[in-house]
Design a protein around this motif. Structure first.
Motif, mmCIF file in Angstrom:
data_model
loop_
_atom_site.group_PDB
_atom_site.id
_atom_site.type_symbol
_atom_site.label_atom_id
_atom_site.label_comp_id
_atom_site.label_asym_id
_atom_site.label_seq_id
_atom_site.Cartn_x
_atom_site.Cartn_y
_atom_site.Cartn_z
ATOM 1 N N VAL A 1 -6.350 -27.358 7.139
ATOM 2 C CA VAL A 1 -6.576 -25.924 7.176
ATOM 3 C C VAL A 1 -6.235 -25.375 5.795
ATOM 4 N N ARG A 2 -7.103 -24.522 5.250
ATOM 5 C CA ARG A 2 -6.814 -23.908 3.950
ATOM 6 C C ARG A 2 -6.080 -22.600 4.219
ATOM 7 N N ILE A 3 -4.810 -22.557 3.807
ATOM 8 C CA ILE A 3 -3.983 -21.375 4.029
ATOM 9 C C ILE A 3 -3.578 -20.818 2.679
ATOM 10 N N ASN A 4 -4.022 -19.589 2.419
ATOM 11 C CA ASN A 4 -3.787 -18.933 1.127
ATOM 12 C C ASN A 4 -4.178 -19.850 -0.031
ATOM 13 N N GLY A 5 -5.315 -20.527 0.129
ATOM 14 C CA GLY A 5 -5.862 -21.363 -0.929
ATOM 15 C C GLY A 5 -5.296 -22.767 -1.016
ATOM 16 N N LYS A 6 -4.345 -23.115 -0.167
ATOM 17 C CA LYS A 6 -3.713 -24.437 -0.198
ATOM 18 C C LYS A 6 -4.069 -25.217 1.069
ATOM 19 N N GLY B 1 5.673 -7.667 8.848
ATOM 20 C CA GLY B 1 5.147 -7.269 7.548
ATOM 21 C C GLY B 1 3.950 -8.047 7.061
ATOM 22 N N ILE B 2 3.178 -8.652 7.982
ATOM 23 C CA ILE B 2 2.031 -9.456 7.543
ATOM 24 C C ILE B 2 0.765 -9.107 8.324
ATOM 25 N N ALA B 3 -0.350 -9.500 7.750
ATOM 26 C CA ALA B 3 -1.643 -9.475 8.432
ATOM 27 C C ALA B 3 -2.262 -10.854 8.214
ATOM 28 N N VAL B 4 -2.990 -11.349 9.216
ATOM 29 C CA VAL B 4 -3.589 -12.677 9.131
ATOM 30 C C VAL B 4 -5.091 -12.573 9.371
ATOM 31 N N GLU B 5 -5.825 -13.224 8.481
ATOM 32 C CA GLU B 5 -7.277 -13.305 8.598
ATOM 33 C C GLU B 5 -7.643 -14.783 8.683
ATOM 34 N N CYS B 6 -8.515 -15.115 9.617
ATOM 35 C CA CYS B 6 -8.984 -16.493 9.741
ATOM 36 C C CYS B 6 -10.503 -16.481 9.737
ATOM 37 N N ASN B 7 -11.079 -17.196 8.788
ATOM 38 C CA ASN B 7 -12.534 -17.262 8.650
ATOM 39 C C ASN B 7 -13.139 -15.857 8.581
ATOM 40 N N GLU B 8 -12.493 -15.010 7.771
ATOM 41 C CA GLU B 8 -12.936 -13.645 7.508
ATOM 42 C C GLU B 8 -12.865 -12.734 8.727
ATOM 43 N N GLU B 9 -12.048 -13.077 9.717
ATOM 44 C CA GLU B 9 -11.843 -12.253 10.912
ATOM 45 C C GLU B 9 -10.355 -11.958 11.043
ATOM 46 N N LEU C 1 3.468 -19.654 11.540
ATOM 47 C CA LEU C 1 4.107 -18.523 10.857
ATOM 48 C C LEU C 1 5.628 -18.600 10.948
ATOM 49 N N GLU C 2 6.143 -18.907 12.125
ATOM 50 C CA GLU C 2 7.597 -19.002 12.305
ATOM 51 C C GLU C 2 8.176 -20.170 11.516
ATOM 52 N N GLN C 3 7.517 -21.313 11.522
ATOM 53 C CA GLN C 3 8.013 -22.483 10.799
ATOM 54 C C GLN C 3 8.036 -22.258 9.294
ATOM 55 N N ASN C 4 7.177 -21.347 8.829
ATOM 56 C CA ASN C 4 7.107 -21.065 7.397
ATOM 57 C C ASN C 4 7.784 -19.742 7.037
ATOM 58 N N HIS C 5 8.591 -19.238 7.960
ATOM 59 C CA HIS C 5 9.486 -18.092 7.735
ATOM 60 C C HIS C 5 8.775 -16.812 7.326
ATOM 61 N N TYR C 6 7.609 -16.551 7.933
ATOM 62 C CA TYR C 6 6.928 -15.286 7.701
ATOM 63 C C TYR C 6 7.558 -14.219 8.582
ATOM 64 N N ASP D 1 -9.449 -27.488 12.377
ATOM 65 C CA ASP D 1 -9.787 -28.190 11.149
ATOM 66 C C ASP D 1 -10.903 -27.430 10.433
ATOM 67 N N GLY D 2 -10.708 -27.155 9.155
ATOM 68 C CA GLY D 2 -11.707 -26.453 8.363
ATOM 69 C C GLY D 2 -11.520 -24.949 8.307
ATOM 70 N N ASP D 3 -10.577 -24.404 9.083
ATOM 71 C CA ASP D 3 -10.327 -22.965 9.039
ATOM 72 C C ASP D 3 -9.853 -22.539 7.656
ATOM 73 N N ALA D 4 -10.201 -21.311 7.289
ATOM 74 C CA ALA D 4 -9.712 -20.693 6.060
ATOM 75 C C ALA D 4 -8.874 -19.487 6.471
ATOM 76 N N VAL D 5 -7.572 -19.558 6.187
ATOM 77 C CA VAL D 5 -6.624 -18.533 6.627
ATOM 78 C C VAL D 5 -6.038 -17.832 5.419
#
Length: 64
Positions: free
Chosen positions: A2-7, A29-37, A20-25, A51-55
């Motif tokens: 999965v590509r998350i913030n370009g990584k 204070g956040i917004a999440v977009e997946c595949n432009e949604e 999100l919880e495992q990565n301490h977000y 697999d293949g998602d862009a987040v």
């Protein structure tokens, strides 16, 4: 992968909220977009990353 913030990350199959919880977000204070949604916060616990998602995870910053 999965590509998350370009990584590329091995997050396919994970529930978005768990990622999100495992990565301490700070959920308030956040917004999440997946595949432009935009993903509603109410769906974080049920949204499974595929697999293949862009987040993009955007943090809000206050100031003045």
């Amino acid at each position: 992968m999965v590509r998350i913030n370009g990584k590329q990350e091995a997050a396919a199959g994970m529930v978005l909220l768990d990622y999100l919880e495992q990565n301490h977000y700070a959920l308030k204070g956040i917004a999440v977009e997946c595949n432009e949604e935009m993903i509603e916060k109410s769906r974080y616990a049920e949204y499974v990353l595929q697999d293949g998602d862009a987040v993009e995870i955007v943090s809000f910053v206050g100031g003045g």
